[in-house]
Enzyme design. Structure first.
Site, mmCIF file in Angstrom:
data_model
loop_
_atom_site.group_PDB
_atom_site.id
_atom_site.type_symbol
_atom_site.label_atom_id
_atom_site.label_comp_id
_atom_site.label_asym_id
_atom_site.label_seq_id
_atom_site.Cartn_x
_atom_site.Cartn_y
_atom_site.Cartn_z
ATOM 1 N N CYS A 270 0.596 -1.354 0.031
ATOM 2 C CA CYS A 270 0.254 -0.067 -0.178
ATOM 3 C C CYS A 270 0.752 1.051 0.044
ATOM 4 C CB CYS A 270 -0.616 0.012 1.370
ATOM 5 S SG CYS A 270 -2.021 -1.331 1.006
HETATM 6 N N1 LIG Z 1 -2.400 -6.395 2.122
HETATM 7 C C1 LIG Z 1 -2.999 -5.280 2.444
HETATM 8 O O1 LIG Z 1 -2.941 -4.881 3.153
HETATM 9 C C2 LIG Z 1 -4.352 -4.483 1.846
HETATM 10 C C3 LIG Z 1 -4.407 -3.626 2.658
HETATM 11 C C4 LIG Z 1 -5.635 -2.237 2.156
HETATM 12 C C5 LIG Z 1 -6.053 -2.632 0.555
HETATM 13 N N2 LIG Z 1 -5.090 -3.498 0.045
HETATM 14 C C6 LIG Z 1 -5.409 -3.686 -1.205
HETATM 15 O O2 LIG Z 1 -6.479 -5.140 -2.273
HETATM 16 C C7 LIG Z 1 -5.755 -5.055 -3.354
HETATM 17 C C8 LIG Z 1 -6.128 -6.842 -3.043
HETATM 18 O O3 LIG Z 1 -4.560 -6.603 -1.809
HETATM 19 P P1 LIG Z 1 -4.570 -7.670 -1.450
HETATM 20 O O4 LIG Z 1 -3.012 -7.521 -0.777
HETATM 21 O O5 LIG Z 1 -5.000 -8.409 -1.087
HETATM 22 O O6 LIG Z 1 -3.574 -8.943 -2.790
HETATM 23 P P2 LIG Z 1 -2.905 -10.313 -3.100
HETATM 24 O O7 LIG Z 1 -2.053 -9.947 -3.561
HETATM 25 O O8 LIG Z 1 -2.111 -10.970 -1.702
HETATM 26 O O9 LIG Z 1 -4.475 -11.110 -3.353
HETATM 27 C C9 LIG Z 1 -4.985 -10.661 -4.555
HETATM 28 C C10 LIG Z 1 -5.463 -11.892 -5.335
HETATM 29 O O10 LIG Z 1 -6.290 -11.616 -6.949
HETATM 30 C C11 LIG Z 1 -6.141 -12.638 -7.298
HETATM 31 N N3 LIG Z 1 -6.125 -12.148 -9.029
HETATM 32 C C12 LIG Z 1 -5.472 -11.839 -9.528
HETATM 33 N N4 LIG Z 1 -5.202 -11.350 -10.831
HETATM 34 C C13 LIG Z 1 -6.867 -12.031 -11.039
HETATM 35 C C14 LIG Z 1 -8.339 -11.932 -11.543
HETATM 36 N N5 LIG Z 1 -7.914 -11.328 -12.803
HETATM 37 N N6 LIG Z 1 -8.710 -12.307 -11.069
HETATM 38 C C15 LIG Z 1 -9.061 -13.658 -10.218
HETATM 39 N N7 LIG Z 1 -8.645 -12.794 -9.073
HETATM 40 C C16 LIG Z 1 -7.278 -12.297 -9.494
HETATM 41 C C17 LIG Z 1 -4.204 -13.715 -6.625
HETATM 42 O O11 LIG Z 1 -3.932 -14.533 -7.988
HETATM 43 C C18 LIG Z 1 -4.576 -13.143 -5.526
HETATM 44 O O12 LIG Z 1 -5.298 -14.409 -4.974
HETATM 45 C C19 LIG Z 1 -5.446 -3.840 -4.056
HETATM 46 O O13 LIG Z 1 -6.116 -3.027 -4.643
HETATM 47 C C20 LIG Z 1 -4.159 -3.659 -2.474
HETATM 48 O O14 LIG Z 1 -3.729 -2.351 -2.729
HETATM 49 C C21 LIG Z 1 -4.693 -4.487 0.920
#
Ligand SMILES: NC(=O)c1ccc[n+]([C@@H]2O[C@H](COP(=O)([O-])OP(=O)(O)OC[C@H]3O[C@@H](n4cnc5c(N)ncnc54)[C@H](O)[C@@H]3O)[C@@H](O)[C@H]2O)c1
Length: 431
Positions: A270
């Site tokens: 982030c």
């Molecule tokens: N991890 C954090 O602490 C956090 C906190 C707040 C916001 N976010 C935001 O949330 C969003 C997701 O982050 P995350 O940490 O969960 O990411 P992550 O990489 O842990 O998970 C994302 C998932 O999406 C899947 N994926 C990718 N492309 C895909 C598609 N086309 N269709 C279906 N699945 C697909 C991946 O295989 C993965 O399992 C991002 O925008 C991130 O900035 C993350």
């Protein structure tokens, strides 16, 4: 039957697209509320784990996944046609930057494209991926409307930023207030009702853009304040002042001050990334977000500063960095988690290698770490291992580390987190 009715009678089915750090905990909370949840991901490995009742996210207990999967409330698939079963679908896929530090919206686009053909009338879709203001309506809405459904006519669309803080024992998905902004007032009220089924406090805002900007404000606030501390750290060091002592003193002010700390550089998915989503979008409006750019520049310089400080500390011991054995202690981007994304340890280890140091590492959460293209295992934290290093470089202050042993055995320690403040020992050098 509308979403509201199906929520009230408990028959609504929820979908989660992207089962990562955000999506899996969300799917668990949804299923705990008694609704059937279909998780959709392109990773066959992750969907298989969920269906086998196993968790791969440290904050999500395997017992929860197993229990909900056994009850038939949680299942996962790579088959996006199962979006057809869902009355509400949440998209939480990655939003990284490309090599030019520009937003990479391709994951959101492909996720929206994957579910669009299967959406049925009355469905609610919400986007949770962190992104620039305008994404929900400019990118996601047209893709979803290719299904023939229109927002306000059979399709509701909203943005709701995810605020998950991995490793936070107090605030998790359910008790972290959730901001929601819909394309229309009806979209907002449906999204509020939907999230209200499994999250304690919902904060509606007037638009998707306001909701998108809220998340960016939160992250930019952190990014800029950390950069400020990194700048003050360098001034204080030159002046012989302990910045950590100063922050601790300043935070005794009961109003108008919030503590931030310097460190070896930003990490995680982030803070190092999201501010640049806004910086990129602002240029479309002939504006330059100078605070963001300056903060980025200051924070990105920290790994270089850390390596310089390590060289200075070794120099005081009449040693060069080249040829020295450096034990990097902690490589995850923050304490007590296994997440390596954007960790400053990656950059620091690369810089140390460039200077021809011999780099080894220990991290209780990260069993393998890629160093200059080669996967190396975490070494055991024994007195012999610590003593064999010319310097220990403490990058991540995990709780589950025997710091007493480290201080007793090390020749020299550069502590980038003030984790060793309790040890008064000349060989501990504070950043
Ligand atoms: N991890 C954090 O602490 C956090 C906190 C707040 C916001 N976010 C935001 O949330 C969003 C997701 O982050 P995350 O940490 O969960 O990411 P992550 O990489 O842990 O998970 C994302 C998932 O999406 C899947 N994926 C990718 N492309 C895909 C598609 N086309 N269709 C279906 N699945 C697909 C991946 O295989 C993965 O399992 C991002 O925008 C991130 O900035 C993350």
């Amino acid at each position: 039957m509308g979403l509201s009715q199906r929520l009230q009678d408990g028959t609504a089915v929820f979908g989660v697209v992207g089962l990562g750090y955000v999506g899996l905990p969300l799917a668990i909370e949804m299923a705990k509320s008694g609704h059937r949840v279909v998780g959709m991901d392109i990773s066959a490995e992750k969907t298989a784990e969920v269906n086998a009742g196993r968790s791969y996210i440290p904050d999500v207990p395997t017992a929860d996944v197993a229990d909900l999967a056994a009850k038939g409330l949680l299942s996962a698939t790579c088959d996006f046609s199962r979006a057809a079963e869902c009355d509400a679908v949440v998209i939480c896929v990655p939003t990284p930057l490309n090599d030019m530090k520009e937003p990479d919206t391709s994951y959101m686009e492909s996720a929206a494209r994957a579910i669009a053909p299967y959406l049925h009338e009355g469905v609610l879709v919400t986007l949770e991926s962190t992104t620039y203001p305008g994404t929900t309506e400019e990118i996601v809405q047209p893709i979803l409307e290719s299904s023939g459904l229109k927002v306000g006519e059979g399709l509701s669309l909203a943005f709701s930023p995810e605020r998950v803080d991995p490793g936070n024992a107090v605030y998790q998905t359910r008790n972290t207030p959730k901001v929601v902004g819909g394309v229309t007032p009806r979209c907002t009220s449906e999204a509020v009702e939907f999230y209200g089924r499994f999250i304690d406090t919902i904060i509606p805002v007037s638009s998707t853009r306001a909701a998108e900007m809220t998340k960016l404000l939160e992250n930019i606030f952190r990014c800029v304040n950390i950069a400020l501390m990194n700048e003050l750290l360098q001034v204080s060091e030159r002046m012989g002042i302990n910045i950590w002592e100063v922050v601790d003193a300043a935070k005794t002010k009961p109003f108008g001050f919030m503590p931030f700390y310097p460190g070896p550089g930003l990490g995680g998915h982030c803070i190092p990334i999201d501010p640049f989503y806004l910086a990129w979008k602002a240029r479309e409006f002939d504006l330059h977000t100078e605070f963001i750019e300056l903060a980025g520049k200051t924070n990105e310089a920290m790994p270089y500063y850390v390596v310089q400080r390590l060289m200075n500390a070794l120099n005081d011991h009449r040693k060069a960095l080249a040829g020295s054995r450096i034990l990097v202690l902690g490589v995850a981007y923050k304490p007590n988690i296994d997440d390596m994304r954007e960790s400053p340890a990656i950059k620091i280890a690369g810089l140390l290698r460039d200077k021809e140091a011999v780099v080894v590492y220990h991290d209780p959460f990260v069993p393998h770490f890629e160093l200059a293209g080669v996967e190396v295992p975490s070494v055991d934290l024994t007195a012999e291992e610590v003593a064999s290093a010319d310097a220990v470089l403490l990058v991540t202050d995990h709780s589950d580390v025997d710091y007493g042993l480290v201080v007793r055995s090390a020749k020299l320690i550069l502590d980038t987190r003030n984790a060793l403040s309790a040890f008064a020992d000349d060989k501990v050098v504070r950043l």
